[in-house]
Design an enzyme around this catalytic site. Structure first.
Site, PDB file in Angstrom:
ATOM      1  N   ASP A  13       7.161  -7.243   3.710  1.00 13.35           N
ATOM      2  CA  ASP A  13       5.709  -7.387   3.915  1.00 13.35           C
ATOM      3  C   ASP A  13       5.358  -8.387   5.007  1.00 13.35           C
ATOM      4  O   ASP A  13       4.335  -9.065   4.945  1.00 13.35           O
ATOM      5  CB  ASP A  13       5.001  -7.784   2.593  1.00 13.35           C
ATOM      6  CG  ASP A  13       5.255  -6.777   1.499  1.00 13.35           C
ATOM      7  OD1 ASP A  13       5.356  -5.572   1.813  1.00 13.35           O
ATOM      8  OD2 ASP A  13       5.368  -7.186   0.331  1.00 13.35           O
ATOM      9  N   HIS A  41       3.853   0.069   4.326  1.00 14.62           N
ATOM     10  CA  HIS A  41       3.540  -0.437   5.661  1.00 14.62           C
ATOM     11  C   HIS A  41       2.094  -0.077   6.010  1.00 14.62           C
ATOM     12  O   HIS A  41       1.747   1.101   6.026  1.00 14.62           O
ATOM     13  CB  HIS A  41       4.509   0.146   6.693  1.00 14.62           C
ATOM     14  CG  HIS A  41       5.945  -0.224   6.427  1.00 14.62           C
ATOM     15  ND1 HIS A  41       7.005   0.291   7.114  1.00 14.62           N
ATOM     16  CD2 HIS A  41       6.492  -1.086   5.524  1.00 14.62           C
ATOM     17  CE1 HIS A  41       8.145  -0.234   6.657  1.00 14.62           C
ATOM     18  NE2 HIS A  41       7.849  -1.066   5.686  1.00 14.62           N
TER      19      HIS A  41
HETATM   20  P1  GDP Z   1       5.157  -4.508   6.078  1.00 12.16           P
HETATM   21  O1  GDP Z   1       5.647  -4.032   4.753  1.00 12.16           O
HETATM   22  O2  GDP Z   1       6.081  -5.473   6.722  1.00 12.16           O
HETATM   23  O3  GDP Z   1       4.745  -3.392   7.001  1.00 12.16           O
HETATM   24  O4  GDP Z   1       3.826  -5.335   5.772  1.00 12.16           O
HETATM   25  P2  GDP Z   1       2.619  -4.864   4.831  1.00 12.16           P
HETATM   26  O5  GDP Z   1       1.831  -3.839   5.565  1.00 12.16           O
HETATM   27  O6  GDP Z   1       3.093  -4.549   3.464  1.00 12.16           O
HETATM   28  O7  GDP Z   1       1.829  -6.228   4.684  1.00 12.16           O
HETATM   29  C1  GDP Z   1       1.291  -6.896   5.790  1.00 12.16           C
HETATM   30  C2  GDP Z   1      -0.246  -6.976   5.618  1.00 12.16           C
HETATM   31  O8  GDP Z   1      -0.770  -7.915   6.529  1.00 12.16           O
HETATM   32  C3  GDP Z   1      -0.944  -5.661   5.930  1.00 12.16           C
HETATM   33  O9  GDP Z   1      -2.067  -5.535   5.088  1.00 12.16           O
HETATM   34  C4  GDP Z   1      -1.365  -5.811   7.372  1.00 12.16           C
HETATM   35  O10 GDP Z   1      -2.519  -5.061   7.695  1.00 12.16           O
HETATM   36  C5  GDP Z   1      -1.663  -7.288   7.438  1.00 12.16           C
HETATM   37  N1  GDP Z   1      -1.400  -7.928   8.732  1.00 12.16           N
HETATM   38  C6  GDP Z   1      -0.433  -7.655   9.640  1.00 12.16           C
HETATM   39  N2  GDP Z   1      -0.473  -8.533  10.655  1.00 12.16           N
HETATM   40  C7  GDP Z   1      -1.476  -9.388  10.377  1.00 12.16           C
HETATM   41  C8  GDP Z   1      -2.008 -10.554  11.037  1.00 12.16           C
HETATM   42  O11 GDP Z   1      -1.526 -10.982  12.068  1.00 12.16           O
HETATM   43  N3  GDP Z   1      -3.044 -11.196  10.412  1.00 12.16           N
HETATM   44  C9  GDP Z   1      -3.578 -10.769   9.243  1.00 12.16           C
HETATM   45  N4  GDP Z   1      -4.581 -11.459   8.711  1.00 12.16           N
HETATM   46  N5  GDP Z   1      -3.090  -9.683   8.600  1.00 12.16           N
HETATM   47  C10 GDP Z   1      -2.071  -9.014   9.162  1.00 12.16           C
HETATM   48  P1  IMO Z   2       8.250  -3.429   2.744  1.00 13.87           P
HETATM   49  O1  IMO Z   2       8.981  -2.425   3.603  1.00 13.87           O
HETATM   50  C1  IMO Z   2       8.438  -6.399  -0.413  1.00 13.87           C
HETATM   51  C2  IMO Z   2      11.287  -5.676  -3.665  1.00 13.87           C
HETATM   52  C3  IMO Z   2      10.732  -5.367  -5.037  1.00 13.87           C
HETATM   53  C4  IMO Z   2      11.812  -5.987  -5.892  1.00 13.87           C
HETATM   54  C5  IMO Z   2      13.095  -5.669  -5.122  1.00 13.87           C
HETATM   55  C6  IMO Z   2      13.841  -4.440  -5.624  1.00 13.87           C
HETATM   56  O2  IMO Z   2       6.841  -3.059   2.475  1.00 13.87           O
HETATM   57  O3  IMO Z   2       8.407  -4.793   3.302  1.00 13.87           O
HETATM   58  P2  IMO Z   2      13.425  -1.830  -5.374  1.00 13.87           P
HETATM   59  O4  IMO Z   2      12.301  -0.965  -5.860  1.00 13.87           O
HETATM   60  O5  IMO Z   2      13.627  -1.768  -3.893  1.00 13.87           O
HETATM   61  O6  IMO Z   2      14.694  -1.614  -6.133  1.00 13.87           O
HETATM   62  O7  IMO Z   2      12.959  -3.338  -5.724  1.00 13.87           O
HETATM   63  O8  IMO Z   2      12.690  -5.477  -3.781  1.00 13.87           O
HETATM   64  N1  IMO Z   2      10.803  -4.789  -2.578  1.00 13.87           N
HETATM   65  C7  IMO Z   2       9.918  -5.172  -1.641  1.00 13.87           C
HETATM   66  N2  IMO Z   2       9.242  -6.331  -1.493  1.00 13.87           N
HETATM   67  N3  IMO Z   2       8.297  -5.425   0.504  1.00 13.87           N
HETATM   68  C8  IMO Z   2       8.999  -4.266   0.377  1.00 13.87           C
HETATM   69  O9  IMO Z   2       9.007  -3.318   1.320  1.00 13.87           O
HETATM   70  C9  IMO Z   2       9.829  -4.082  -0.762  1.00 13.87           C
HETATM   71  N4  IMO Z   2      10.619  -3.082  -1.195  1.00 13.87           N
HETATM   72  C10 IMO Z   2      11.226  -3.531  -2.306  1.00 13.87           C
HETATM   73  O10 IMO Z   2       9.483  -5.973  -5.239  1.00 13.87           O
HETATM   74  O11 IMO Z   2      11.665  -7.379  -5.927  1.00 13.87           O
HETATM   75 MG    MG Z   3       4.993  -3.851   2.773  1.00 11.13          MG
END
Ligand code: GDP
Ligand code: IMO
Ligand code: MG
Length: 432
Positions: A13, A41
């Site tokens: 994340d 994502h």
């Molecule tokens: P990923 O799993 O690595 O793709 O990340 P996620 O999408 O799960 O979580 C990142 C969150 O932060 C998302 O809701 C994005 O829209 C948001 N985000 C990404 N870059 C920025 C930033 O620079 N600032 C803020 N405030 N939010 C961001």
């Molecule tokens: P993105 O791509 C954050 C975490 C789960 C749990 C552990 C194992 O959005 O960054 P699983 O279901 O994979 O066996 O869970 O991994 N986890 C993540 N945490 N971002 C993710 O993906 C995750 N994918 C799995 O919360 O702790």
């Molecule tokens: Mg994510």
């Protein structure tokens, strides 16, 4: 000109989706190489939000090829549902713009069920991992156990029944042990045949496609899921996911040799978050942790769970720089730190009275370490939406420079909001 691998450098994340979307303008092909629909994502384009779990983030850009590589575990129902959801948002997914490796492993309903049963049983004994309950771990177990059903098997009705028998022998023994109902051969055959016609049109010999495209000079962007501290080998085991999330997996999980990988971009949040159980030395259970969670909207995209929040841990990211071979980072969510009086960065840990500079591998030691911090002055100005260094307050620049120095890698991109274009380019990874 080079290819680029995007990986998460923390516990997931970090903002990989936003950065992959931004970079994909410069790419021809975007490839997922591990994980499955445990990933979430989020991309925000002109105020419209797209949430992707299985499809590579490049799918939203017309004219790009999105590839799901062999290293991914693929739930066909999740794939079809995501294609439909994106269709409703105006993004057409067809065999023209999506290819699925014919040797990718399938997640079946029995994997999802087993994931849930194990987590439920472990909850009672306080040993759960806090998985996404998507069946990721059980599907990878079957892959390594050589009893998985793969995408290509959907096209071979002669061998499929034998493969179903083989996987059921294993799963029904487990289910009996857990006191659960067995699954019938007919039920799994029905599950597979009901999706075969809709999944097979996307099948592709991915290693060959990538080889041809590479020789033609196409730019290939690899999209990692999860983060390096969730890696099955390098993460906080056993509180990890079941795949290798580090950059080396981009090669094994797609079939493109490691010599062609190119620039490794580590996506790095300006503070730290984690979802699920497991050690988190810089976790803040106070009002600052709450501030970060609220301001950063730190709720899981996949499960809606609240993400745990804490200070930036430079010791962990320094380790990720090494295990991935990170060339440069994309620092995200700097704007979330606006307004704090002071900021702390973890530079190492105290373990049993000794200072150490990296997180030890043992579970017991990981739970005992105490972070050692340096403290920096915060800034009051807003950095939200900043698109050049000149827009950043001096203290924010100081924070970024300190991060670079402590992790031993430069900032190539800096993100200041969820919006695609609120991104500062320092070094173009494709041109480095
Ligand atoms: P990923 O799993 O690595 O793709 O990340 P996620 O999408 O799960 O979580 C990142 C969150 O932060 C998302 O809701 C994005 O829209 C948001 N985000 C990404 N870059 C920025 C930033 O620079 N600032 C803020 N405030 N939010 C961001
Ligand atoms: P993105 O791509 C954050 C975490 C789960 C749990 C552990 C194992 O959005 O960054 P699983 O279901 O994979 O066996 O869970 O991994 N986890 C993540 N945490 N971002 C993710 O993906 C995750 N994918 C799995 O919360 O702790
Ligand atoms: Mg994510």
């Amino acid at each position: 000109m080079t290819n680029v691998v995007v990986v998460g450098s923390q516990w997931g994340d970090e903002g990989k989706g936003k950065i992959v979307d931004w970079l994909s303008e410069r790419a021809d092909i975007v490839v997922r190489f591990q994980g499955g629909h445990n990933a979430g994502h989020t991309l925000v384009i002109d105020g419209v939000s797209y949430k992707l779990s299985l499809l590579p983030s490049g799918i939203v850009r017309p004219g790009k090829i999105a590839v799901i590589g062999n290293g991914v575990v693929l739930d066909p129902h999740a794939l079809l549902a995501e294609i439909e959801k994106l269709g409703a948002q105006g993004v057409k997914v067809t065999p023209e713009n999506l290819r699925v490796a014919d040797n990718a492993t399938l997640i079946l309903s029995l994997h999802r069920e087993l994931d849930g049963m194990r987590e439920d049983a472990a909850s009672n004994s306080g040993t759960k991992i806090g998985t996404t309950r998507r069946g990721i771990g059980p599907a990878y177990e079957d892959k390594v156990g050589r009893r998985a059903i793969r995408v290509m098997d959907l096209a071979d009705m002669e061998t499929l029944p034998g493969k179903v028998d083989r996987i059921l022998t294993h799963h029904n023994a487990l289910r009996r042990g857990l006191g659960e109902k067995e699954v019938s051969h007919e039920a799994i055959m029905q599950e597979l045949t009901s999706v075969a016609d809709r999944v097979l049109p996307f099948r592709e010999t991915v290693w060959e496609l990538l080889d041809k495209q590479r020789r033609k000079g196409a730019r290939i962007l690899f999209e990692g899921a999860q983060g390096s501290l969730l890696d099955i080998d390098h993460g906080t085991y056993p509180f990890v996911t079941s795949s290798n999330t580090v950059a080396g997996q981009a090669s094994a999980g797609s079939g493109m040799g490691p010599g062609a990988l190119g620039y490794i971009l580590g996506i790095t949040k300006a503070y730290t978050t984690r979802v699920g159980e497991g050690p988190f030395p810089t976790e803040l259970k106070d009002e600052i942790g709450q501030f970060l969670g609220e301001k950063g909207h730190e709720f899981g995209t996949v499960t809606g769970r609240k993400r745990r929040c804490g200070w930036f841990d430079a010791a962990l990211v320094r380790q990720s720089v090494a295990t991935n071979g990170i060339t440069g980072i994309a620092l995200t969510k700097l704007d979330v730190l606006d307004g704090l009086d002071e900021l702390k960065i973890c530079v190492g840990y105290m373990l049993d009275g000794q200072q150490i500079d990296h997180l030890p591998a043992s579970q017991g030691a990981q739970a005992r370490v105490e972070p050692v911090y340096v403290t920096l002055e915060g800034w009051k100005e807003s950095t939200v939406g900043a698109r050049s260094w000149a827009d950043l307050p001096a203290q924010a620049i100081k924070y970024v420079r300190q991060v670079e120095e402590l992790i031993g890698a430069p900032v190539a991109l800096l993100s200041t909001s969820p919006e695609r274009d609120d991104t500062i380019l320092v070094t173009d990874p494709f041109e480095d």
